[in-house]
Design an enzyme around this catalytic site. Structure first.
Site, PDB file in Angstrom:
ATOM      1  N   GLY C 167     137.875  -7.355 -18.212  1.00  0.00           N
ATOM      2  CA  GLY C 167     136.642  -7.074 -18.928  1.00  0.00           C
ATOM      3  C   GLY C 167     136.432  -8.050 -20.075  1.00  0.00           C
ATOM      4  O   GLY C 167     137.364  -8.760 -20.490  1.00  0.00           O
ATOM      5  N   CYS C 168     135.224  -8.071 -20.586  1.00  0.00           N
ATOM      6  CA  CYS C 168     134.893  -9.018 -21.650  1.00  0.00           C
ATOM      7  C   CYS C 168     135.685  -8.719 -22.920  1.00  0.00           C
ATOM      8  O   CYS C 168     136.356  -9.595 -23.472  1.00  0.00           O
ATOM      9  CB  CYS C 168     133.392  -8.999 -21.929  1.00  0.00           C
ATOM     10  SG  CYS C 168     132.685  -7.359 -22.203  1.00  0.00           S
TER      11      CYS C 168
END
Lengths: 360, 360, 360, 360
Positions: C167-168
């Protein structure tokens, strides 16, 4: 220290009870902000079909801490209920094409109606049909409605039951152009209008093109070549000039929340000078608190008018091309919508025009 | 309709005459905005060395149209002149390290001084020297000055001559932390504070790093690891807790004009629950109009407080890690500077705390 | 002059054919941008159920003028069609909870799958169920999937069929924390993580809270106290440390399009110094082109990494509180999504890691 | 997959050595970004008087990680030093009024000069004096310089020693207007031009009006009625039309970093239709990679061109007023400055026009 808005005792003791119909959008939000602080208005109803039953402050947390706001809940838009709550004035902050459903019944119930939508701005139902893509649903009311540009129709507004507040862009175009057309200073060459608006002008609705990421770091023209506001601008320019005025109007979306910046290119009649322009403005707007005349070669900036009801106007003459440049800035949600609605509310009730509107 | 700020006749007839010393920056601008609309204040002097002689509205065109603003010109900062104009209160909106030059002489001339700078916030001149890189120039005044976090020092403020308004960040940190430390709810594990501020916090001065292009589409921590505000935060946390409080404070610059968002991570003492936190807040801030308690698991948003004197507070408990999360938002220029200054002005004069500050 | 990405003749003549499944969002858009310029990739399919049949450039006008982009039309997402077009790799830029529908069939059809969603990031289906509110739909694939933080799992990625891109936020947290946990430099005191993300992180979907007007001039924490990314951050921190790592993670929305800024507060084990931290970073990231180590007391700025695959890391020690501060910035859509996906694509195919990614 | 910029072996082995003179501003930064990735350019010198001796990446941290950038240090601007480093082309990214000091000496030293300033754009030294408030310091060079709008002067550019790149605004005005004037499609009614520029157009210099807080949430016209770019726009329009073209040009500052949006109002000669306009554009820009013709009634958006060398053009006819509307968007720093400079560099060296410029 404020002295200009000191309320008289009489009004304080019997405020005007008002309803805001369609209170969940940006114009509604600004209207609530202004009315909450208005010394002679008491908000008795805020309506929203989708939010009925919810506390006002749950949708607009900015209003927390204001007793009047804390006490309000949204109700479904219902004329009888609004009437029962004692409202004598209804502000309609509804989308175009919806406001007319409420205007007639509210008038029949004896309320005054101050409409922020486009439904009653045009005198000619045929023009409405051309620009709004369907027949006008209540043409009979068009005759009665007043196109309520406060600075130009004060007398009519005072006596009106149905007040159609001008659109955001039209206000920014008409305030600088009307004095010059009325005074006959402009020639008949085509007028060009380039307007830039903040994103709140698109309303508070789910839509990909108005997401932050789509608007931030973006500038774009839109609705070219036939923006709906051409219809009301045209109506009012022609009336002021007493002739058909040829103009082109292009709108742009810019990444600010609130604010319109309009630049107009026009031709002066032979022999007319920029000082005649200055004089026409001084004469037209003397004593009008919300038109701030910046003067020759002064450029207005939207940051000086956001959240206020002011419209700032500057003007200049391009010697090289022999063309006049007019510039205006206003807040699309305030002078271009809710603020002008409150200004008209003041006119209707005989309050000083700036009552409740002198915010910095 | 406003009822909470209806002015008494007595005050209307004899407003407090105030001077704003150092009026050309962002705090000065906000102070002028608030004082212009304050029912019991009359601005008699605005000073700026650089702008002396110029009309106030030429620098702040947003104030055009307000008679009191239109009448004012900047004067050079001079204690005798300020005194001669009848001012009984001087607000100092000067840079750190400059305010002290005026504070002493103004006090001697008999004025009350409400200082927005950091010059008189620290009790200990040695701490000042450590964080501000030079010896304190007027240490004798430090004893007299009150660290004027309005919600916590109202009694001292009422009787003070020299009022040191807290810094913007410290206000956002102290309002959520003090009730919990006073009530002994927190354990001694290190507290972490992450704050984000809008760019107006950097002041209105020529500087490449604060150009639009350098700040837009940019987020960055700065002044790591030793921001000057650590000194006053530490002073007040220790006083409230009655012990040395271990905390780390990191600030970030974010591309908004105004607003601070602060997130705090802390540990609860064994046996203490999130409901005890809620109760401590309810108790500490009951009846305080500007602290809006959003409740458990509610996140504040700076857009709800910009241009207002509110500070919104939310809190939550991370079960997984057993850590408490506190969140606050305020406008760095209002509750974090000019608004709190006016709040303190109200306290000093016995006006209701919210006088002139209930703007939406 | 570029020398680092000079393609070998062999690869130029036989590019890898790739499909982008779910190409209408922001991650899809960035993926297309990067793949279009990648010397060894040929996009043979872009899918979108809603846009099937439309030219790619009608949805992403930014890609006009690139022959490969001009030639593409969206197709409906269909495994057989993707296979028929010759794709040997499928990038899934689909929402969480949708990607798994395509991953299994694509793998069965013999393609490699590089998934940008959260569907295959967690090893434990129970943790997935806790954080994503429903049972994992394809738990058998969880064993096979590699959590593909490029700098830490290169060997596994090279041999994987199913690559789950992190994920970011987790990327921005793990890159600074993993080297220190692996090296045993941190004590067991709770770690606090404050992350700020641009609005593209919310995706390209119709939604009031992500309208321009709602996000501009706004900063707010959200998903407190239990953001979904806690699950994968926790998984990876625990694995690296060989123990349960106690941490709290708070996310904030900030008004920029792209960029994450993460600030981490942690404790050093006794005897460990900030220079040990510097050394651990130097050792962990030597020769890794996308981790830029800024050094001690240096603060990263999102504006230096937008649209690039870099992650910038700075660190500092707060002597007063005895706490370590770690700071990172990355583009949530690039290193936090599409860029890392391409980096993994390079690893899988044996291309130099930075191929197609060295954009300024 | 890129195929259009595949470099030939010959060029790869002997890149063109270039100097960037005045590399500390925004145009310089963009130039460096583009040249770093250009397959046939090698930057051998970057100059800045103020930054001499400092590493390039300390000023532009975005360039970290690129070996060529990491190796460069600023040097003082000195013709002999530039020559000694082997540069055969010098890009001048200096302020107006400074570039000419270097142009002559560099030409004498045998370099080609690609100037981004306004110093050599005007053919007539008297016009220069009128618009730039001082006599032209090197009028002899004006005859030799080519006004290098790449799409219109390719042949002259190929053979020029002194290449004067057009201004940002003029590029956005000339690209849409020149084909119509050349083809004789426009009548002689006054043309109105409304342009909006991002703040990077103001340069990277300390200045209060360009601080973030002064530009954010602000839109404003400026330099009304006589912007300096009127001079070069007028020169080129007159040349294209073979007559004096009457036009008015108003510029606005808008809160984006990069991007110009220009809207033009003009009249069509009798009998000319909007389809003739479409045909003129198709003919004028066939095969020109950077002019993207969006078509009739299509509005360009700056977000589609930022950081690229594209200029997007749309057009529409307002039937009501009988007026033509032209719209263009470009990046003021790229197509409006550094990108066009590189495009001209390509033309001079016989590289395909798009070499090094096909970034998304």
């Amino acid at each position: 220290m404020i002295t200009y808005s000191a309320p008289s005792q009489k009004n304080m003791s019997s405020p005007v009870k008002v309803a805001v119909v369609g209170a969940s959008g940006y114009s509604g939000r600004e209207l609530l902000r202004l009315l909450l602080l208005h010394p002679h208005a008491e908000i008795v109803a805020v309506t929203s079909r989708a939010l009925a039953g919810k506390p006002l402050v749950s949708e607009f947390p900015r209003l927390r801490g204001f007793p009047q706001a804390e006490a309000l809940k949204f109700i479904a838009p219902d004329v009888a209920a609004i009437k029962a709550l004692g409202a004598t004035v209804a502000f309609l902050a509804l989308p175009h094409g919806v406001a007319h459903e409420f205007a007639g019944p509210l008038l029949e119930a004896g309320l005054k109606v101050i409409d922020l939508s486009a439904d009653f701005r045009l005198r000619d139902a045929k023009v409405y049909a051309e620009y709004y893509d369907h027949a006008h649903p209540a043409p009979a009311l068009l005759d009665e409605a007043v196109y309520a540009l406060s600075e130009w129709r004060a007398d009519e507004i005072k006596n009106a039951r149905l007040i159609a507040c001008p659109g955001c862009y039209p206000t920014s175009v008409l305030v600088p152009l009307l004095p010059l057309l009325k005074a006959g200073l402009l020639d008949e060459s085509p007028i060009s209008v380039s307007s830039m608006s903040g994103v709140s002008g698109a309303g508070r609705k789910e839509s990909i093109p108005f997401l932050f990421v789509e608007c931030n770091e973006s500038v774009r023209a839109y609705s070219v070549p036939k923006h709906r506001h051409v219809s009301e601008i045209g109506q009012e320019l022609d009336l002021a000039a007493g002739r058909k005025v040829r103009f082109t109007f292009v709108t742009h979306l810019i990444p600010v929340n609130q604010g319109i910046c309009t630049t107009i290119f026009a031709g002066l009649r032979e022999g007319v000078t920029i000082d005649d322009v200055s004089a026409a403005y001084a004469s037209a707007y003397a004593g009008r608190p919300f038109v701030r005349l910046l003067g020759k070669n002064q450029c207005p900036d939207t940051k000086n008018i956001t959240s206020t009801n002011f419209i700032d106007v500057g003007w200049a003459f391009d010697e090289r091309a022999g063309r006049l440049i007019l510039m205006s800035t206003e807040d699309n949600l305030v002078k271009g919508a809710s603020g002008q609605a409150v200004q008209n509310f003041n006119l209707v009730h005989g309050f000083p025009e700036e009552t409740g509107l002198m915010v910095v």
